[in-house]
Design a protein around this motif. Structure first.
Motif, mmCIF file in Angstrom:
data_model
loop_
_atom_site.group_PDB
_atom_site.id
_atom_site.type_symbol
_atom_site.label_atom_id
_atom_site.label_comp_id
_atom_site.label_asym_id
_atom_site.label_seq_id
_atom_site.Cartn_x
_atom_site.Cartn_y
_atom_site.Cartn_z
ATOM 1 N N THR A 112 0.798 -1.222 0.000
ATOM 2 C CA THR A 112 0.000 0.000 0.000
ATOM 3 C C THR A 112 0.832 1.274 0.000
ATOM 4 N N ILE A 113 2.106 1.215 0.342
ATOM 5 C CA ILE A 113 2.880 2.451 0.417
ATOM 6 C C ILE A 113 3.150 2.971 -0.995
ATOM 7 N N THR A 163 -0.398 6.420 0.705
ATOM 8 C CA THR A 163 -0.686 5.051 0.291
ATOM 9 C C THR A 163 -1.444 4.994 -1.028
ATOM 10 N N LYS A 164 -1.427 3.808 -1.553
ATOM 11 C CA LYS A 164 -2.078 3.570 -2.836
ATOM 12 C C LYS A 164 -3.598 3.732 -2.739
ATOM 13 N N ASN A 165 -4.139 3.516 -1.536
ATOM 14 C CA ASN A 165 -5.587 3.634 -1.379
ATOM 15 C C ASN A 165 -6.010 4.977 -0.788
ATOM 16 N N ASN A 200 -7.542 10.728 5.356
ATOM 17 C CA ASN A 200 -8.086 9.873 4.303
ATOM 18 C C ASN A 200 -8.855 10.728 3.303
ATOM 19 N N PRO A 201 -8.151 11.589 2.578
ATOM 20 C CA PRO A 201 -8.875 12.529 1.711
ATOM 21 C C PRO A 201 -9.475 11.904 0.460
ATOM 22 N N THR A 202 -9.060 10.706 0.123
ATOM 23 C CA THR A 202 -9.530 10.141 -1.143
ATOM 24 C C THR A 202 -9.332 8.629 -1.119
ATOM 25 N N SER A 203 -9.741 7.994 -2.177
ATOM 26 C CA SER A 203 -9.506 6.551 -2.287
ATOM 27 C C SER A 203 -8.572 6.230 -3.445
ATOM 28 N N ILE A 204 -8.026 7.254 -4.054
ATOM 29 C CA ILE A 204 -7.102 7.021 -5.164
ATOM 30 C C ILE A 204 -5.661 7.210 -4.681
ATOM 31 N N PRO A 205 -4.698 6.658 -5.377
ATOM 32 C CA PRO A 205 -3.308 6.723 -4.915
ATOM 33 C C PRO A 205 -2.801 8.162 -4.779
ATOM 34 N N LEU A 206 -2.040 8.389 -3.718
ATOM 35 C CA LEU A 206 -1.478 9.712 -3.462
ATOM 36 C C LEU A 206 0.039 9.646 -3.469
ATOM 37 N N TRP A 207 0.644 10.712 -3.934
ATOM 38 C CA TRP A 207 2.089 10.824 -3.938
ATOM 39 C C TRP A 207 2.567 11.621 -2.732
#
Lengths: 218, 428
Positions: free
Chosen positions: B265-266, B288-290, B302-309
Motif C-alpha cells: 500500500t505504500i 498510500t495507494k488507497n 483519508n482525503p480520497t480513495s485514489i493513490p497519493l504521492w
C-alpha cells in the motif's frame, strides 16, 4: 466581436434582403390553391410568377441543419471575454406544422459546441418552441423564425439549465418537390442565471449560428 | 411520425442523462472567461515530466532527456551528459543535492543488448564525472540488473535503486520476478554500498509486479532516515546506509507495524520542509495507494480513495501561511487526478474547500493539471530577484503526465510565489 462574427451578421442580413414577406402575397398571386396541392411542384407550377405563398395550413416540414457556431459576446465581459471561446459547430433538428398560410409552429432541438482556449469544450443544447413565417419566390423560399425554450449547457463536468431564445432567418432553394436546401442564420441568446448566494455568477452569452439546412416537406 | 417520435424520445433520454447535474454555484461563462491560453515549449508538449529542481543558476526538468532553463527565463535546452558530454542518452532519473549543490543523472547509453548505465555528477551541468563503485550492470537478452532510479534526501544523501529481473525470451512484456535493492552513495569511499537493516537488508520481497519498487528515502528533523518500498517501511536510525529493523516502526507512527502488514500500500514517502523550504523537515508522511496519509505525529488523513504521492508544503497568503499539496497518481482514473491542497485537516481536490490560489483560478486548474496524474512538485525556496522591481520570485513546478489528447497540455507547469500571492499555472 470576432471578425468572422461580423461577417456572419452581414450574411444573415443579406438573407433577409431578397424578398419581403409581404411581397409573397402580392396581387396576382394564386392565394387559393386547390386543397391538397401543397407547397410542392403543383402549386409552384400553377403560378407563373412563382410568388404565391405555397405553405398552406396542415402542411408540415422537417428540417436538418449543421454549420458553424460563432461566439458573439459574453456579458459581463471579464478576463479573456468571449475571445476565450473559439469557433465551433452546431446541428439541429426541427419540425413545423402550418396553422395558417405561411405561419408554422413547431419545435427545434439543437446542439452546439465551442472549444475554449484552454482545451475544454462548451456544449450547449437548446430545445424550444418555434414560430416561423415562410414565403416564397419560387424556386426560392424564405423564412423568419423566433424560438423560446430552455437549454442545457455543459462545461468541464459542470452543467446549467436555463431559458433560451433564438431569432433567425433562412433562404432555401426548392431542389425537388419534397426537398429544399439552403442557408440559415440565427442569433442565440443564452442567459446563465444563478440564484441565491450565487446570483453574482449570472452572465449572458450570445452566439451566431450559420448553417447549411435541408427541409423536407411532408 | 413514428420516426419523429423515436428521435424525440432518444433526444429526451440524452437530455435526461446530461441534466444529471446542474451546478448553481459554478459560473460557466465566468470560468470560460478566466481561462488562459497555455503557450509552452514543444519540449514538454504532451510529454510526461518526471521531476524538476534547481541546481545552481539553472532549473532542470527530467524527461527522457535532461532539460534546463536559466533561472528567471523561459527557454529550455537539452543538457549534454557524460564524459565527454553527449546528447545521445536516455535519462532514467535526475536529482540535485540542493539549490547550490551537485546534480546527479542516471543515464543509459547504447542499444540493446549493449546498454551501459552510469550515474554522473556535476556541479555546473556542463562538466560531468561518472561515479565509481557501482555494482556490475547486466543488460542482455535474458537478464536485466540495472540501476533505474535515484533518490536524494534533504541532507543531500544520494541513493540508487537497483532493479533485477529475468526477461521472458518468448514474451518480453511479461518479465520474471523483480528484486529491488537500495544502494547508498558513500562519498568518503566514492562507492555505492547496499543499504542494510537489522533483518539483513532492505530488499523488498521478490515479485513480478513492477509497482513494488522502492518508493523513497527521507531524513527527518532529528537526523533519522526512513526507507520505504511499496510493502515495507524501515528506518529510525541515523546511519544513511543502515535501515533499522521493522521493529522501529512504532517510533514513526504508533501502531504502524499493524498497518503495514496489510502491505502493498505504500505509494510515497515525503518530508515537509527539507528541500522545499531549506529548513529541517517537520513531518514525515507516508502516502498510500488507497488514498490514506500517515504522519509521524500519530495522525492520519483519508482525503480520497485514489493513490497519493508525496506531501509538499508551500507558502500561502492566508493562515496558516502554508499550504499542503499532494499529487495524485491516478493513471486510468479520470474522476479525480491533479492534486489535493489545503491544510492537514482539510485537504481537497477542487471544490469550495480549495482557494485555487496556486493555480490562479479554478478555470486554470481545470485546463492545466486537474485531469492528470502528478509525478512531483518542486518549490524553489531560494528564488531569484527581479532587478526592475526588487521583488523575489519563487517558482513552484508541477510535473505531470499530460496525456495525448491535446497539444494544449504540457508536462511541466510553473506558478510563481512573489511573497504575497501566486501567479497561477503557466505551461513551460
Amino acid at each position: 466581436m470576432k471578425p468572422y462574427g461580423a461577417a456572419t451578421l452581414v450574411l444573415a442580413a443579406l438573407l433577409l434582403v431578397p424578398v419581403s414577406p409581404l411581397a409573397a402575397d402580392s396581387p396576382g398571386g394564386n392565394k387559393n390553391p386547390s386543397p391538397g396541392s401543397g407547397p410542392s411542384a403543383g402549386s409552384a407550377t400553377s403560378d407563373t410568377n412563382g410568388s404565391v405563398n405555397p405553405f398552406l395550413p396542415g402542411e408540415q416540414t422537417i428540417g436538418l441543419a449543421a454549420g458553424l457556431q460563432i461566439p458573439a459576446f459574453i456579458l459581463p465581459n471579464e478576463g479573456g471575454g468571449v475571445g476565450n471561446l473559439n469557433l465551433g459547430g452546431c446541428f439541429s433538428f426541427s419540425y413545423q406544422y402550418f396553422i395558417a398560410r405561411g405561419l408554422g409552429i413547431g419545435g427545434d432541438i439543437a446542439g452546439a459546441f465551442n472549444p475554449t482556449i484552454g482545451g475544454l469544450w462548451l456544449f450547449t443544447a437548446p430545445i424550444g418552441f418555434t414560430t416561423a413565417y415562410w414565403w416564397a419566390k419560387l424556386p426560392f423560399e424564405f423564412s423568419l423564425l423566433g424560438e423560446a425554450g430552455g437549454y442545457l449547457m455543459r462545461y468541464n463536468n459542470y452543467g446549467m439549465i436555463d431559458p433560451f431564445a433564438k431569432a433567425g432567418c433562412g433562404a432555401y432553394w426548392r431542389a425537388t418537390p419534397s426537398w429544399s436546401v439552403g442557408l440559415q442564420a440565427s442569433f442565440w441568446f443564452v442567459p446563465e442565471i444563478h440564484y441565491g448566494a450565487s446570483s453574482g455568477l449570472s452572465a449572458y452569452g450570445g452566439f451566431v449560428e450559420t448553417s447549411l439546412a435541408a427541409v423536407y416537406h411532408i | 411520425m413514428k420516426a419523429i417520435r423515436r428521435i424525440l424520445g432518444a433526444a429526451s433520454i440524452l437530455i435526461a442523462l446530461l441534466t444529471a447535474s446542474c451546478n448553481n454555484d459554478y459560473g460557466i461563462f465566468k470560468n470560460v472567461q478566466e481561462e488562459k491560453q497555455q503557450v509552452g515549449t514543444t519540449v514538454f508538449q504532451e510529454v510526461p515530466v518526471m521531476s524538476a529542481f534547481r541546481c545552481g543558476g539553472y532549473y532542470y526538468a527530467a524527461i527522457a532527456t535532461l532539460q534546463r532553463s536559466v533561472v528567471g527565463q523561459d527557454s529550455w535546452s537539452k543538457v549534454a551528459i557524460g564524459n565527454p558530454p553527449s546528447t545521445s542518452y536516455v535519462l532514467s532519473s535526475a536529482v540535485c543535492s540542493g539549490p547550490t549543490g551537485t546534480i546527479y543523472a542516471l543515464v543509459q547509453t547504447g542499444t540493446e543488448p549493449n546498454i551501459t548505465v552510469k550515474v554522473y555528477s556535476s556541479t555546473d551541468g556542463n562538466t560531468w564525472t561518472a561515479l565509481t563503485g557501482l555494482p556490475t550492470q547486466t543488460y542482455n537478452s535474458s537478464t536485466v540488473n540495472v540501476f533505474d532510479a535515484l533518490f536524494i534526501t534533504s541532507k543531500g544523501d544520494l541513493y540508487a535503486e537497483n532493479h533485477n529481473y529475468d526477461l521472458n525470451p518468448t514474451d518480453p512484456s511479461t518479465p520474471g520476478a523483480s528484486v529491488y535493492t537500495l544502494y547508498y552513495y558513500k562519498p568518503s569511499s566514492s562507492s555505492f554500498v547496499q543499504v542494510k537493516g537489522g533483518d539483513g537488508g532492505f530488499s523488498p520481497s521478490p515479485t513480478s509486479d513492477y509497482d513494488k519498487s522502492i518508493r523513497g528515502v527521507v531524513s527527518d528533523a532529528n537526523g533519522k532516515y526512513w526507507f520505504a518500498s511499496e510493502d515495507s517501511l524501515y528506518g529510525g536510525g541515523t546511519d544513511p546506509a543502515g535501515a533499522d529493523a521493522v521493529n522501529s516502526l512504532s517510533s514513526f507512527y504508533p501502531g504502524f507495524a499493524s498497518i503495514i502488514p496489510n502491505a502493498t500500500t505504500i505509494w510515497a514517502i515525503s518530508c515537509t520542509g527539507g528541500t522545499l523550504t531549506g529548513s529541517p523537515g517537520r513531518f514525515v508522511y507516508i502516502s498510500t495507494k488507497n488514498g490514506n496519509i500517515y504522519r509521524n505525529d500519530g495522525t492520519e488523513n483519508n482525503p480520497t480513495s485514489i493513490p497519493l504521492w508525496q506531501v509538499f508544503e508551500v507558502p500561502s497568503s492566508t493562515a496558516p501561511l502554508t499550504t499542503l499539496i499532494v499529487g495524485t497518481d491516478a493513471v486510468g482514473i479520470t474522476a479525480a487526478s491533479g492534486y489535493f491542497e489545503g491544510t492537514w485537516n482539510n485537504l481537497s481536490n477542487g471544490g469550495s474547500n480549495v482557494s485555487f490560489d496556486i493555480a490562479g483560478g479554478e478555470a486554470i486548474y481545470s485546463t492545466t493539471v486537474q485531469n492528470f496524474p502528478v509525478l512531483s512538485f518542486y518549490y524553489d525556496s531560494s528564488g531569484y530577484t527581479d532587478p526592475a522591481t526588487n521583488l523575489t520570485f519563487h517558482p513552484l513546478f508541477v510535473c505531470i503526465v499530460p496525456g495525448y489528447s491535446s497539444t494544449t497540455y504540457h508536462g511541466l507547469y510553473q506558478s510563481i510565489w512573489n511573497g504575497s500571492s501566486w501567479s497561477g499555472w503557466s505551461a513551460q
